[in-house]
Design a protein around this motif. Sequence first.
Motif, mmCIF file in Angstrom:
data_model
loop_
_atom_site.group_PDB
_atom_site.id
_atom_site.type_symbol
_atom_site.label_atom_id
_atom_site.label_comp_id
_atom_site.label_asym_id
_atom_site.label_seq_id
_atom_site.Cartn_x
_atom_site.Cartn_y
_atom_site.Cartn_z
ATOM 1 N N GLY A 37 0.858 -1.187 0.000
ATOM 2 C CA GLY A 37 0.000 0.000 0.000
ATOM 3 C C GLY A 37 0.889 1.229 0.000
ATOM 4 N N ASP A 38 0.829 2.003 1.079
ATOM 5 C CA ASP A 38 1.706 3.165 1.202
ATOM 6 C C ASP A 38 2.641 3.042 2.395
ATOM 7 O OD1 ASP A 38 -0.105 3.500 3.237
ATOM 8 O OD2 ASP A 38 -0.758 5.497 2.640
ATOM 9 N N THR A 39 2.871 1.804 2.838
ATOM 10 C CA THR A 39 3.718 1.545 4.006
ATOM 11 C C THR A 39 4.948 0.730 3.614
ATOM 12 O OG1 THR A 39 1.769 1.532 5.434
ATOM 13 C CG2 THR A 39 3.770 0.532 6.316
ATOM 14 N N ILE A 40 6.118 1.214 4.002
ATOM 15 C CA ILE A 40 7.340 0.443 3.782
ATOM 16 C C ILE A 40 7.343 -0.704 4.784
ATOM 17 C CG2 ILE A 40 9.858 0.468 3.876
ATOM 18 C CD1 ILE A 40 9.687 3.457 3.112
ATOM 19 N N MET A 41 7.358 -1.930 4.271
ATOM 20 C CA MET A 41 7.293 -3.109 5.139
ATOM 21 C C MET A 41 8.669 -3.678 5.460
ATOM 22 S SD MET A 41 4.152 -3.550 5.915
ATOM 23 C CE MET A 41 4.030 -5.207 6.523
ATOM 24 N N SER A 42 9.599 -3.604 4.508
ATOM 25 C CA SER A 42 10.922 -4.147 4.766
ATOM 26 C C SER A 42 11.935 -3.497 3.838
ATOM 27 C CB SER A 42 10.925 -5.672 4.611
ATOM 28 O OG SER A 42 10.456 -6.045 3.342
ATOM 29 N N VAL A 43 13.147 -3.393 4.365
ATOM 30 C CA VAL A 43 14.262 -2.782 3.638
ATOM 31 C C VAL A 43 15.510 -3.584 3.967
ATOM 32 C CG1 VAL A 43 15.672 -0.716 3.377
ATOM 33 C CG2 VAL A 43 13.238 -0.478 3.870
ATOM 34 N N GLY A 44 16.303 -3.914 2.966
ATOM 35 C CA GLY A 44 17.537 -4.630 3.245
ATOM 36 C C GLY A 44 18.126 -5.252 2.003
ATOM 37 N N PRO A 45 19.169 -6.046 2.202
ATOM 38 C CA PRO A 45 19.793 -6.730 1.071
ATOM 39 C C PRO A 45 18.798 -7.688 0.420
ATOM 40 C CG PRO A 45 21.122 -6.931 3.066
ATOM 41 C CD PRO A 45 19.813 -6.331 3.468
ATOM 42 N N ALA A 46 18.762 -7.679 -0.878
ATOM 43 C CA ALA A 46 17.808 -8.531 -1.596
ATOM 44 C C ALA A 46 18.084 -10.007 -1.392
ATOM 45 C CB ALA A 46 17.837 -8.192 -3.081
ATOM 46 N N THR A 47 19.317 -10.366 -1.069
ATOM 47 C CA THR A 47 19.689 -11.779 -0.960
ATOM 48 C C THR A 47 19.791 -12.275 0.481
ATOM 49 O OG1 THR A 47 22.012 -11.141 -1.060
ATOM 50 C CG2 THR A 47 20.946 -11.713 -3.140
ATOM 51 N N ALA A 48 19.506 -11.420 1.449
ATOM 52 C CA ALA A 48 19.638 -11.835 2.853
ATOM 53 C C ALA A 48 18.607 -12.912 3.188
ATOM 54 C CB ALA A 48 19.456 -10.637 3.779
ATOM 55 N N PRO A 49 19.019 -13.986 3.886
ATOM 56 C CA PRO A 49 18.095 -15.075 4.200
ATOM 57 C C PRO A 49 16.946 -14.634 5.102
ATOM 58 C CG PRO A 49 20.302 -15.514 5.085
ATOM 59 C CD PRO A 49 20.366 -14.225 4.346
ATOM 60 N N HIS A 50 17.166 -13.650 5.965
ATOM 61 C CA HIS A 50 16.107 -13.201 6.876
ATOM 62 C C HIS A 50 15.161 -12.213 6.208
ATOM 63 C CE1 HIS A 50 19.012 -9.909 7.106
ATOM 64 N NE2 HIS A 50 17.986 -9.154 7.445
ATOM 65 N N PHE A 51 15.491 -11.794 4.997
ATOM 66 C CA PHE A 51 14.707 -10.766 4.328
ATOM 67 C C PHE A 51 13.507 -11.405 3.658
ATOM 68 C CE2 PHE A 51 13.978 -7.639 0.904
ATOM 69 C CZ PHE A 51 13.761 -6.537 1.701
ATOM 70 N N GLY A 52 12.322 -11.217 4.218
ATOM 71 C CA GLY A 52 11.110 -11.855 3.701
ATOM 72 C C GLY A 52 10.691 -11.326 2.346
ATOM 73 N N ALA A 53 10.534 -12.221 1.408
ATOM 74 C CA ALA A 53 10.056 -11.844 0.084
ATOM 75 C C ALA A 53 8.537 -11.973 0.054
ATOM 76 C CB ALA A 53 10.681 -12.745 -0.967
ATOM 77 N N PRO A 54 7.863 -11.016 -0.555
ATOM 78 C CA PRO A 54 6.409 -11.136 -0.632
ATOM 79 C C PRO A 54 6.011 -12.309 -1.522
ATOM 80 C CG PRO A 54 7.169 -9.296 -1.957
ATOM 81 C CD PRO A 54 8.367 -9.822 -1.215
ATOM 82 N N GLN A 55 4.857 -12.913 -1.225
ATOM 83 C CA GLN A 55 4.398 -14.037 -2.036
ATOM 84 C C GLN A 55 3.886 -13.564 -3.391
ATOM 85 O OE1 GLN A 55 1.634 -16.269 0.316
ATOM 86 N NE2 GLN A 55 3.250 -17.162 1.543
ATOM 87 N N ARG A 56 3.496 -12.316 -3.478
ATOM 88 C CA ARG A 56 3.105 -11.747 -4.758
ATOM 89 C C ARG A 56 3.673 -10.342 -4.831
ATOM 90 N NH1 ARG A 56 -1.469 -9.238 -2.331
ATOM 91 N NH2 ARG A 56 -1.795 -7.289 -3.446
ATOM 92 N N VAL A 57 3.957 -9.913 -6.028
ATOM 93 C CA VAL A 57 4.428 -8.551 -6.266
ATOM 94 C C VAL A 57 3.584 -7.992 -7.401
ATOM 95 C CG1 VAL A 57 6.357 -7.125 -7.045
ATOM 96 C CG2 VAL A 57 6.776 -9.021 -5.488
ATOM 97 N N ASP A 58 2.906 -6.875 -7.139
ATOM 98 C CA ASP A 58 2.056 -6.274 -8.153
ATOM 99 C C ASP A 58 2.834 -5.351 -9.091
ATOM 100 O OD1 ASP A 58 -0.423 -7.405 -7.145
ATOM 101 O OD2 ASP A 58 -0.115 -6.091 -5.431
ATOM 102 N N ARG A 59 3.918 -4.799 -8.573
ATOM 103 C CA ARG A 59 4.719 -3.869 -9.382
ATOM 104 C C ARG A 59 6.167 -3.969 -8.941
ATOM 105 N NH1 ARG A 59 4.520 2.660 -9.069
ATOM 106 N NH2 ARG A 59 5.915 3.062 -10.790
ATOM 107 N N THR A 60 7.064 -4.020 -9.900
ATOM 108 C CA THR A 60 8.489 -4.025 -9.602
ATOM 109 C C THR A 60 9.129 -2.808 -10.245
ATOM 110 O OG1 THR A 60 8.582 -6.430 -9.481
ATOM 111 C CG2 THR A 60 10.661 -5.283 -9.861
ATOM 112 N N ILE A 61 9.897 -2.087 -9.440
ATOM 113 C CA ILE A 61 10.693 -0.978 -9.947
ATOM 114 C C ILE A 61 12.138 -1.431 -9.862
ATOM 115 C CG2 ILE A 61 11.389 1.418 -9.589
ATOM 116 C CD1 ILE A 61 8.624 1.821 -8.222
ATOM 117 N N ALA A 62 12.753 -1.609 -11.007
ATOM 118 C CA ALA A 62 14.132 -2.089 -11.058
ATOM 119 C C ALA A 62 15.042 -0.936 -11.461
ATOM 120 C CB ALA A 62 14.256 -3.241 -12.044
ATOM 121 N N ALA A 63 15.949 -0.588 -10.577
ATOM 122 C CA ALA A 63 16.896 0.494 -10.835
ATOM 123 C C ALA A 63 18.283 0.040 -10.380
ATOM 124 C CB ALA A 63 16.451 1.748 -10.106
ATOM 125 N N PRO A 64 18.891 -0.892 -11.097
ATOM 126 C CA PRO A 64 20.153 -1.479 -10.644
ATOM 127 C C PRO A 64 21.326 -0.503 -10.579
ATOM 128 C CG PRO A 64 19.653 -2.187 -12.870
ATOM 129 C CD PRO A 64 18.443 -1.446 -12.367
#
Length: 90
Positions: A37-64
């Motif tokens: 929604g409009d709330t930041i739920m998690s921030v961190g390394p994309a590959t960290a094991p403790h970093f929860g990935a959402p089960q669905r993603v409606d939009r991805t913004i990729a800015a490598p």
Amino acid sequence: MPINLSDGPPITEIRVGTLIDGKGGSPTKDARVVVVGDTIMSVGPATAPHFGAPQRVDRTIAAPDAFLLPGLIDSHTHVMFGDPGRSYEE
């Protein structure tokens, strides 16, 4: 732990090359921010094991090649200038 919001608000995943958290730590390379929604739920390394990935993603913004950092507020003022009762334009 995965974020499970199957019928909730939209989920946006932001992937950036470098994340600067503004707390003085080292920049994080290959970072992910999950916004529900409009709330930041998690921030961190994309590959960290403790970093929860959402089960669905409606939009991805990729800015490598981008940097992501917190909003900055310009609080630089000179309140000691001027005379009481007069504006700066006078």
